[in-house]
Structure formats: C-alpha cells, structure tokens
Design a protein around this motif. Structure first.
Motif, PDB file in Angstrom:
ATOM      1  N   UNK A  20       0.820  -1.207   0.000  1.00  0.00           N
ATOM      2  CA  UNK A  20       0.000   0.000   0.000  1.00  0.00           C
ATOM      3  C   UNK A  20       0.862   1.268   0.000  1.00  0.00           C
ATOM      4  N   UNK A  21       0.464   2.226  -0.781  1.00  0.00           N
ATOM      5  CA  UNK A  21       1.170   3.506  -0.761  1.00  0.00           C
ATOM      6  C   UNK A  21       0.295   4.576  -1.419  1.00  0.00           C
ATOM      7  N   UNK A  22       0.363   5.790  -0.906  1.00  0.00           N
ATOM      8  CA  UNK A  22      -0.529   6.850  -1.396  1.00  0.00           C
ATOM      9  C   UNK A  22      -0.358   7.137  -2.878  1.00  0.00           C
ATOM     10  N   UNK A  52      -8.877  -5.840  -3.774  1.00  0.00           N
ATOM     11  CA  UNK A  52      -7.701  -4.973  -3.774  1.00  0.00           C
ATOM     12  C   UNK A  52      -8.048  -3.637  -3.138  1.00  0.00           C
ATOM     13  N   UNK A  53      -7.137  -3.159  -2.357  1.00  0.00           N
ATOM     14  CA  UNK A  53      -7.479  -2.033  -1.525  1.00  0.00           C
ATOM     15  C   UNK A  53      -6.982  -0.714  -2.093  1.00  0.00           C
ATOM     16  N   UNK A  54      -7.434  -0.400  -3.294  1.00  0.00           N
ATOM     17  CA  UNK A  54      -6.992   0.852  -3.880  1.00  0.00           C
ATOM     18  C   UNK A  54      -7.645   2.024  -3.154  1.00  0.00           C
ATOM     19  N   UNK A  55      -8.812   1.768  -2.534  1.00  0.00           N
ATOM     20  CA  UNK A  55      -9.494   2.848  -1.812  1.00  0.00           C
ATOM     21  C   UNK A  55      -8.625   3.367  -0.674  1.00  0.00           C
ATOM     22  N   UNK A  56      -7.928   2.454  -0.056  1.00  0.00           N
ATOM     23  CA  UNK A  56      -7.069   2.855   1.054  1.00  0.00           C
ATOM     24  C   UNK A  56      -5.992   3.830   0.557  1.00  0.00           C
ATOM     25  N   UNK A  57      -5.386   3.499  -0.573  1.00  0.00           N
ATOM     26  CA  UNK A  57      -4.353   4.364  -1.135  1.00  0.00           C
ATOM     27  C   UNK A  57      -4.935   5.703  -1.552  1.00  0.00           C
ATOM     28  N   UNK A  58      -6.149   5.617  -2.089  1.00  0.00           N
ATOM     29  CA  UNK A  58      -6.805   6.835  -2.532  1.00  0.00           C
ATOM     30  C   UNK A  58      -7.100   7.749  -1.337  1.00  0.00           C
ATOM     31  N   UNK A  59      -7.545   7.122  -0.257  1.00  0.00           N
ATOM     32  CA  UNK A  59      -7.848   7.888   0.951  1.00  0.00           C
ATOM     33  C   UNK A  59      -6.591   8.559   1.486  1.00  0.00           C
ATOM     34  N   UNK A  60      -5.520   7.801   1.524  1.00  0.00           N
ATOM     35  CA  UNK A  60      -4.250   8.344   2.015  1.00  0.00           C
ATOM     36  C   UNK A  60      -3.810   9.515   1.135  1.00  0.00           C
TER      37      UNK A  60
END
Lengths: 513, 367
Positions: free
Chosen positions: A58-60, B1-9
């Motif tokens: 995970x990365x922004x 896949x957790x793209x939402x997490x990256x998007x939130x960050x």
C-alpha cells in the motif's frame, strides 16, 4: 493449453484465446503460459495504478495514480487497452467493455509482449515469480505498518522512492565484486601475511635470487600505499541503493523496505530499457496476426481505426509503438532484400539503394534475432538509418529559453540520432554514482552526476537530497554541472547549499550541440 | 484490492498540503475566479516523489512530423520517460491540480484562523426542503420494498379471498400486494444571514484595491456560507452618491466623483429595513474604502451608523484599503467615535498579505 486456474474468460473469449495463441505459436513466438483475466475498467485502472500488480504494497502514490487514471477514463480522455505482466505464467488483463474485435487485437498484442519478455536477453535476469514476490512485499510492508505505524512506513517509502532510480541497470549481468557472503574474515591474518611478503616459493639457497630484497620492499610499500588510499567505495558505485543499504544506519524494517524498493526497481528496469522495442514488437505481431489470420472483412475498418489510433504520433512525443513497429518492418524489409552489409553501405546511388534486392529473404530471421539481443539504445544505434529518419520525418527539438518553447532544431540525421540515443541512455535518467561514503572523513555521502549536456532540474534535486539525507542520516552532496560550471548541491539536514566551482569543458559535448 | 485505502491516504495528504499553504492561497486569490460551482481547483505543491531528473536546460528530444527548423512546437507531451524528451517533462511541473470543495476550504480556513463558530440569532424564516422517507406507495424500486407491509397485505388478501390455509400457513405476495417506501419533502426551518457589502468606487480606489476587496469578500462569503444555510448578498457602491448593484458591477465600476460615505450607509439602512427584518435575520455589513471622505460628511455617516446600522447588524466591519493616493482618516474618526462598540470591527489592509489578518479580525468575534 495455457488456461490458468484464475482465468475467468467467457467461452467465446476462451475460444478466441485458443485461436490467437495458435497463430502466435505458428509464427514462432515463444512465451510462458499466459493467463487472461477479464475485468472492469475500474479494476483495470486500479491494477494499472499499482504497476500491474494487484497485491503490491500500500502507498498513497498508487491512490494518486488511480485517481488520475480513473478520471481520465471517465472523462473519456484515455483508456487502457492492454496490460501484461512479465511473470511465469504471464498475466494479462482484458477490459470487459471492449468489443470482441478489440479483445482479439489485444490478445495478439499480448502474445507479442509475452514472447518479448521470455526471449529478450535484457529480461533474462528478471524475477519470473514477481506476482508472488510482490504479494510478499505487500505482506511485509503491511506488517511493518502494524508494528510502527502507517505514517512512518509510508514516509520512509517516500524517501526510498526518491532514489529508486539510482540503480545499476547493467549489474544483473556483471559480477562487479564478490558477493557479501564470500567474505571470510577468519582468513584476514593470512591475507595480511601474504600482502606483507608476496614471495615465490624457493629453496633456501635460491631465495635471495628468486625473491630479491629490494623487490620485496617495493612491493610492501606499494601495498601500504594501497591501504592508505583505500576508500569507500573503492570504485564509484552506480547502485546507490545497495550502497545505502549496506552502509546507512537503517533499522531492520527500514533496510527491508529499502531492499523491497530496490528489488522492484530492478524488476521494472528492463521494461524501461526496451519500451520502443517491446511495444514495436507487440504491435508488429498484433498487426501481422490480425491482418493475415484473425480479422474478417466485416471488421477490417474497425481494426484499422483502432490500429491507427495506437500508432498515432505527435510532434513532441515520439510514439514508441510507431517507431518500434516501423523499425522492425524496415529491418525485415532490408534483410529480405539483402540491403545490408558492405556493398550496400558503400552504395551512394539513392535509386539503386531503394531498388536493392538480392532476394536474401532473411527478414523474419533477422527480426527474431534483433528482439533477442538488443535493447532500445542498441536497437536505435544499430538500425536507425538516414533513410528511415527521412522517410518518417523525424526531427530533433530543443528548449529555447528565450521563447520558453520547444522548437525544431534540426533534421540532420546524425543530430537526430545522437539526441535519440542520449534520451535513451540509462533509461533517460541521469547517471549518478556514489563517489565517497566518507566524504571529508566525516561520514558524509558524496554523489556525482556524470554530466552529459543536460542539467538536473534543481528544485527536484534539492528535494531529492532532502530525502537522501533522511536515509543516510548525515550530510549529503551531489556534484553536477549548472550553467557550465561545476556545482555541488548539499543538504546537511537543515540547510541547502549550492557551491559553484570553475567553469568546465565537457568533452564530447560539441558533438551533441 | 485495496486501492481505496491508497486513494484515501492520497486525499489526506493533499488536504495536508493545502492546509500548509492555505495562507498563500487565501492572500493571493489563486482560486478566485476559478470557482466552478462548489469546487475549486488549486495547485498543490510537490506531491510527486522528487527525483534526480533532467531539467529543461539543454534538454530536447526527437519528434515526428512536418515543420521547418525553428518552428515552435506545441506543448510537449507529458509522457514521463518516453523517448520524446531527455527525461524532461516540461508540461508537468512541481504542482498537482486538485479539486477541493469550497466548504472544505472554508472549514480549513476556520480552523487555521481559529475562527469561532457563529451562534445565529433570530427565528427561522426561509424554509428549505428536506426529503424524508415517511410514506408508502404502490410502486417503487425493489430496494425500497417494505417487506412487513407487503406481507401484511398479502395475508389480508389471502384471508379475505379464502386462500389462506391454517394447515399450510404460506403467505405469497403477488404484485398488487407490494408496498414501497417513499419520501416526502419536509420543510426545514433555517436561520438566515444577509451580507451587505459596501465599497467606495471613487477614483482613488484602483483595481489593486478592488482585488483585495474581492479576495477578502470571497473568504467572508465562504465562511458565512458554512455557518448559515442561506446567505443573501447585497452590493452597494458609492462615490458621492450610492446605489445598489449586482456583484459583477460591484467589482468593475470606477467612478471619478468625490466621496460621501453617508450615502452608502443610507442605502444600506433602507435596504435592511425593507428586506431584512432584524428579528429574523443575521445581518453583516462589510464596508471597504480608502478612507477619504468629505469632511462634513463624517457626522452624518456616524449618525446613520449609530442609529440604524449598528443596532441592526450582528457585525459591522470596516476595512480601510491602503491606496497609492494616500489613505484617508475615516478609520481614525470611526475609532474615536465608537472606540469600543462591540459590533464594530476595524481593519487596515496595507496590501494583499494583510488580507489574512484582516479576515481573522473581522470574523474572529464569532458574531
């Protein structure tokens, strides 16, 4: 048959895959099993944002990438047609909303890439289990995030990414030094003994003749001098990441994160080195397969429309698909006509060159050979000809600070080629090495940029130094050239400094400008 | 896949950057005029990962097409490492454009300036509609089907038609039994605010001063808009005489006459009396001027201010914008007359950089 366990193709698409794969094999393409997955645009964008790996850490910045891709898609500005992952098996994604004809074209294109991944020598050292390893990277990084917090880990990744380009793209093929685990510290005394008296074996009474005293002394001196001059690194080190990994005061999780970033950087490097060839090769094969085998009369117009869209070029951005495919075709044509070698090169009559045909018929064979041994740099160097540059209207452009615009600078063949080669050297990125890891004998890090005519962008460089300092924990410096003068940019953790030195003559620069 | 997490960050980081640079955005009016609906697009510095990369100096690339040597090319493509440029990427700078809602910006502004929330006064007047799911219809989407009522009706029907068997108690709804939740518009009571802007448009107020006024008014609107559901805005310009105008005219009129501030006060007082009964409205007056007033007018102005405007307003803010033609002394006279009136706020705005403090002064009372 290469239907993998995760493939979710419809029966129609699965049949299509069988058909296209069969064509590809008959043409001699050689690839690992290929698994196609059918996904929605959103999923495709999400995977693309992660560099093709759904399970990456995970990365922004992946979020940023996703936002841009999905906006571009929803506004109808861009659309990803194909994505292939260099892995064994190869993974490729198909967008659910594509028309059947497009899926066929994408499949044909994908088999071109898969062949290239497997057969091009620059990929020979890449990790073919990257799907798994990326997932492992993700797990490790998530675990560190659980242990020390999301932000410290993500911040540290930011710093690592800042220097992720600073690897030695040739190192997978060269053993520059002994591997670390070959050091045997127990032998140190013996080594010292040897260095003190490098004697040849001799019987007692012969010794003074075989090992004369004065020679021994001078050898000893030499060795002593060597010891003094020893520095870290002994030779400039292009793999800056490795150097940091080995010498910076990193905690174990930090070192692991940095090593992950480095692994991924090496994994992606060959793709950046072969963009023109890889896309050219895939385009060559999709067009060959489609035109000759797969496209029906009904579809030909749609096919042509799509194909020409892929190959459209713009004045300021060379389309790698276009240049790549045209060069492969040019090579095939020349080798079919025997238009190569000494006789051909020495022929000055343009008409005769154009008509040249010895009936050699070596085209196919030649392009297969080219796709095995070259990368973009050597590909252009070897096969970009005067005729090609003229026929395809290539020109060189440059930035004019006066008008703050890019302008056409030249259509002369050597200049165009030189510019292209320069753009491709080291994947178009500055060549930077560690020169001293103990600069001023104070443990500071001194890098050098091998200046080749294009300056570094200073604001970026300054910010990069900031991140580098976070990794190194001591002041960092980079030597480069600004406004024709040697310059050293430094950051000591608080302040930035630019020290300008003497003006320099850059050897070989004349040839470029 | 957790793209939402990256998007939130990513979004979280963007907000952080905006907050860090808020002062610059506020004072330099970068986003004013770019306002499209409720979203503003603002440049956020340095969101990409910095790298050692080639700059423009000495850079170039290879392109394809017609053209003579020396011809200018359009904006070069932005492909990052394409063969097109020597790694240079002239289009993409060190900035990223991001979209933020005005509401969110106002929230940040409020936090940044530590502005107190306003406690509205007055009874509710405007009624906005709010939808509430409080009724039942015969048709509707399946997602809104009211299961209990549907089965109840089915049961009734079955009993009345005799098709319900005690021994086999099955209830099977048919189409006619189906009931769906539905909504009604419910009037919502709301508190309201009226903002009256007054500006001196005499010759001594230049475009630069008006830009300052505009910037400041933009933020005032944004903040008040957050506190109240419906904000009515009125604009009054004046030189020696005053008139009510629309927003556009307000910012783009330049007269050459003299200055009589009382004329504006008179128009404002009449306007308030006519349109905004004090009992129901939270009234805000903002006056901007370079402070030059005809000497004998001050007395009349103060009279209007003291008798009409101050009593009616939650807040009366006077901003004196420094002018190249020298600034007048109206602010001093005001100070002397109403030195510590709780509703009066005075602010001297020397230049754009002073806007930030001025906003804090005006809105910091929380009235």
């Amino acid at each position: 048959m290469s239907m993998g366990p995760t493939s979710n193709l419809t029966p129609e698409l699965a049949a299509m895959q069988v058909e296209i794969e069969e064509h590809a094999r008959r043409y001699g393409l050689d690839f690992y099993p290929t698994i196609f997955e059918l996904i929605d645009a959103d999923q495709l964008n999400a995977i693309a944002a992660r560099g093709g790996f759904p399970t990456r850490y995970p990365h922004w910045r992946f979020g940023m990438e996703y936002e841009q891709l999905s906006k571009g898609y929803h506004y109808g500005l861009q659309k990803i047609y194909e994505m292939v992952i260099n892995n064994n098996p190869c993974y490729a994604y198909l967008m659910r909303s594509n028309a059947a004809l497009d899926q066929k074209l994408v499949m044909a294109h994908v088999y071109g890439h898969c062949d290239f991944f497997k057969c091009n020598d620059w990929f020979s050292q890449t990790n073919r289990k990257m799907m798994d390893d990326m997932a492992n990277h993700g797990t490790r990084i998530r675990r560190y995030m659980d242990q020390v917090g999301v932000e410290p880990v993500e911040d540290f990744i930011d710093a690592c990414l800042s220097v992720e380009d600073l690897i030695d793209i040739c190192s997978p093929f060269i053993q520059r030094r002994e591997k670390k685990d070959n050091y045997r510290f127990g032998d140190r005394e013996k080594q010292e003994e040897e260095s003190r008296s490098p004697r040849f074996q001799a019987k007692g009474y012969m010794d003074s003749f075989v090992n004369p005293r004065e020679v021994l002394l001078s050898k000893q001196l030499e060795a002593a001098e060597k010891g003094v001059a020893r520095r870290i690194p002994e030779q400039p080190e292009r793999d800056v990441l490795l150097f940091i990994l080995e010498h910076a005061p990193l905690t174990s999780w930090q070192a692991d994160v940095l090593s992950i970033v480095r692994d991924e950087s090496y994994y992606f490097a060959p793709q950046a080195q072969t963009k023109i060839m890889n896309e050219g090769w895939a385009s060559y094969w999709h067009s060959t397969i489609m035109i000759n085998k797969a496209v029906t009369a009904v579809d030909i117009v749609n096919y042509a429309d799509h194909h020409s869209g892929t190959l459209a070029s713009s004045p300021t951005q060379l389309n790698p698909y276009k240049v790549g495919i045209e060069l492969f075709r040019d090579i095939e044509d020349r080798w079919n006509r025997g238009a190569f070698g000494r006789d051909y090169d020495e022929c000055e009559d343009v008409q005769q060159r154009r008509r040249w045909n010895t009936g050699a018929g070596l085209g196919r064979q030649k392009i297969f050979e080219v796709r095995r041994i070259h990368n973009d740099l050597t590909f252009i160097d070897e096969f970009l000809t005067l005729d090609f540059v003229r026929d395809h209207k290539l020109f060189r452009f440059g930035y004019n600070p006066g008008s703050e615009a890019y302008e056409i600078e030249s259509r002369e063949f050597p200049k165009v080629k030189q510019q292209l080669l320069q753009s491709l050297t080291n994947r178009g990125r500055p060549i930077i090495s560690v020169v001293d890891g103990n600069y001023r004998n104070r443990g500071e890090l001194y890098l050098r940029h091998d200046f080749s005519g294009v300056e570094l962008q200073t604001d970026f460089a300054v910010d990069t130094l900031r991140n580098l300092e976070r990794l190194w924990n001591r002041p960092v410096h980079i030597e480069t050239v600004l406004e024709n003068a040697r310059a050293v940019l430094s950051f000591d953790g608080k302040n930035h400094e630019i020290e300008k030195g003497d003006s320099v003559d850059i050897p070989g620069l004349e040839a470029i400008t | 896949m957790d793209i939402e997490r990256d998007q939130r960050r990513f979004k979280q980081i963007v907000r952080g950057r905006i907050r860090d640079n808020l002062r610059k955005y506020i004072t330099h009016g970068e986003m004013i005029g770019r306002k499209g609906r409720d979203l503003v697009s603002i440049p956020v510095p340095q969101l990409d990962v910095p790298r050692f990369k080639f700059g423009k100096n000495g850079s170039g690339g290879v392109g394809q097409g017609d053209g003579e040597v020396g011809d200018a090319l359009g904006k070069p493509g932005q492909g990052p490492d394409g063969a097109g440029g020597a790694g240079s990427d002239p289009g993409g700078g060190h900035y990223l454009e991001v979209e933020v809602s005005l509401d969110e910006l106002a929230e940040m502004l409020g936090n940044e300036l530590e502005l107190p929330r306003i406690k509205p006064k007055g009874a509710a007047s405007i009624e906005a509609e709010k939808t509430k799911y409080n009724s039942i219809r015969q048709t509707g989407p399946e997602s809104l089907r009211h299961v209990r009522r549907t089965y109840l009706r089915a049961l009734k029907r079955q009993i009345s038609t005799g098709s319900y068997e005690i021994g086999d108690p099955r209830v099977i709804p048919v189409k006619a039994d189906k009931q769906y939740r539905s909504w009604n518009e419910v009037p919502q009571p709301q508190v309201n605010a009226a903002v009256v802007y007054m500006m001196d448009v005499s010759g001594s107020m230049t475009d630069e001063q008006k830009e300052i006024v505009r910037t400041e008014a933009f933020w005032i609107d944004a903040w008040l808009g957050k506190q109240y559901k419906g904000v009515e805005k009125r604009y009054i310009i004046h030189d020696a005489v005053a008139k009510e105008v629309d927003e556009n005219t307000f910012y783009h009129t330049r007269e050459s006459g003299g200055t009589r501030i009382s004329s504006a006060y008179k128009v404002a007082a009449d306007l308030i009396e006519r349109e905004f009964p004090v009992a129901d409205w939270n009234i805000y007056c903002f006056q901007f001027s370079d402070g030059d007033n005809w000497g004998d007018d001050n007395r009349k102005a103060f009279e209007l201010l003291g008798e009409k405007l101050l009593p009616a307003s939650n807040l009366f803010c006077y901003g004196q914008v420094e002018s190249p033609y020298g600034s007048g002394d109206f602010i001093d006279a005001l100070e002397k007359q109403y030195s510590d009136h709780e509703k009066l706020v005075l602010s001297e705005i020397a230049d754009k950089d002073a806007i930030y403090e001025s906003i804090r002064k005006f809105l910091g009372k929380g009235k």
